[in-house]
Design a protein around this motif. Structure first.
Motif, mmCIF file in Angstrom:
data_model
loop_
_atom_site.group_PDB
_atom_site.id
_atom_site.type_symbol
_atom_site.label_atom_id
_atom_site.label_comp_id
_atom_site.label_asym_id
_atom_site.label_seq_id
_atom_site.Cartn_x
_atom_site.Cartn_y
_atom_site.Cartn_z
ATOM 1 N N ILE A 28 -23.890 -18.050 29.989
ATOM 2 C CA ILE A 28 -22.961 -18.641 30.897
ATOM 3 C C ILE A 28 -21.845 -19.586 30.184
ATOM 4 C CG2 ILE A 28 -22.726 -20.162 32.752
ATOM 5 C CD1 ILE A 28 -25.666 -19.797 33.441
ATOM 6 N N VAL A 29 -20.749 -19.010 30.360
ATOM 7 C CA VAL A 29 -19.281 -19.620 30.039
ATOM 8 C C VAL A 29 -18.901 -20.669 31.152
ATOM 9 C CG1 VAL A 29 -17.121 -19.357 29.172
ATOM 10 C CG2 VAL A 29 -18.599 -17.454 28.613
ATOM 11 N N LYS A 30 -18.708 -21.902 30.484
ATOM 12 C CA LYS A 30 -18.399 -23.041 31.371
ATOM 13 C C LYS A 30 -16.891 -22.908 31.484
ATOM 14 C CE LYS A 30 -19.051 -27.893 32.255
ATOM 15 N NZ LYS A 30 -19.751 -28.905 32.018
ATOM 16 N N ALA A 37 -12.190 -33.143 29.106
ATOM 17 C CA ALA A 37 -13.679 -32.565 29.196
ATOM 18 C C ALA A 37 -13.997 -31.638 28.220
ATOM 19 C CB ALA A 37 -13.777 -32.195 30.818
ATOM 20 N N LEU A 38 -13.105 -30.736 28.018
ATOM 21 C CA LEU A 38 -13.389 -29.582 27.072
ATOM 22 C C LEU A 38 -13.605 -30.299 25.677
ATOM 23 C CD1 LEU A 38 -12.016 -26.143 26.940
ATOM 24 C CD2 LEU A 38 -11.813 -27.310 24.767
ATOM 25 N N ASN A 39 -12.568 -31.311 25.329
ATOM 26 C CA ASN A 39 -12.586 -31.764 23.895
ATOM 27 C C ASN A 39 -13.848 -32.729 23.587
ATOM 28 O OD1 ASN A 39 -8.886 -31.988 24.025
ATOM 29 N ND2 ASN A 39 -10.119 -30.578 22.672
ATOM 30 N N GLY A 45 -10.916 -28.065 20.199
ATOM 31 C CA GLY A 45 -10.319 -27.149 21.078
ATOM 32 C C GLY A 45 -11.053 -25.885 21.029
ATOM 33 N N VAL A 46 -10.806 -24.450 21.781
ATOM 34 C CA VAL A 46 -11.429 -23.515 21.838
ATOM 35 C C VAL A 46 -10.412 -22.266 21.311
ATOM 36 C CG1 VAL A 46 -12.665 -21.762 23.006
ATOM 37 C CG2 VAL A 46 -13.241 -23.932 23.276
ATOM 38 N N LYS A 76 -5.548 -23.834 29.998
ATOM 39 C CA LYS A 76 -5.334 -24.951 29.328
ATOM 40 C C LYS A 76 -4.390 -24.933 27.858
ATOM 41 C CE LYS A 76 -9.256 -26.456 31.830
ATOM 42 N NZ LYS A 76 -9.207 -25.331 32.393
ATOM 43 N N ASP A 77 -4.239 -23.353 27.647
ATOM 44 C CA ASP A 77 -3.458 -23.294 26.480
ATOM 45 C C ASP A 77 -2.071 -23.162 26.821
ATOM 46 O OD1 ASP A 77 -2.311 -22.656 24.005
ATOM 47 O OD2 ASP A 77 -3.228 -20.241 24.184
#
Length: 87
Positions: A28-30, A37-39, A45-46, A76-77
């Protein structure tokens, strides 16, 4: 005896391949609400792949590489360098 061993080995390889396919399909990818929240989870980052280069300037952390995670958080990029929420 060698034929029996070869058959069991083949069946084992096929079974292990099927199990690994099911495990990877269930990952599962969130999708994160925002970069903060991602950081919290991925400080750098991703990135979509390990070969991408940052266009936005100097960063302090190395990004986590995951195509599926990047695709889920593509919005978000902001600078479109294939690294979402780089820091």
């Amino acid at each position: 005896m060698k034929k029996v061993f070869a058959i069991f080995l083949s069946i084992g390889l096929i079974f292990s391949f099927l199990v690994s396919e099911e495990a990877s399909a269930k990952t599962i990818v969130k999708k994160y609400k925002n970069c903060a929240a991602l950081n919290k989870v991925y400080k750098g980052g991703v990135a979509r792949s390990s070969s991408v280069k940052n266009k936005g300037g100097k960063t302090h952390y190395k990004p986590f590489v995951s195509k599926a995670l990047y695709d889920a958080n593509k919005s978000k990029d902001r600078d479109h360098d294939f690294i979402a929420c780089e820091r």
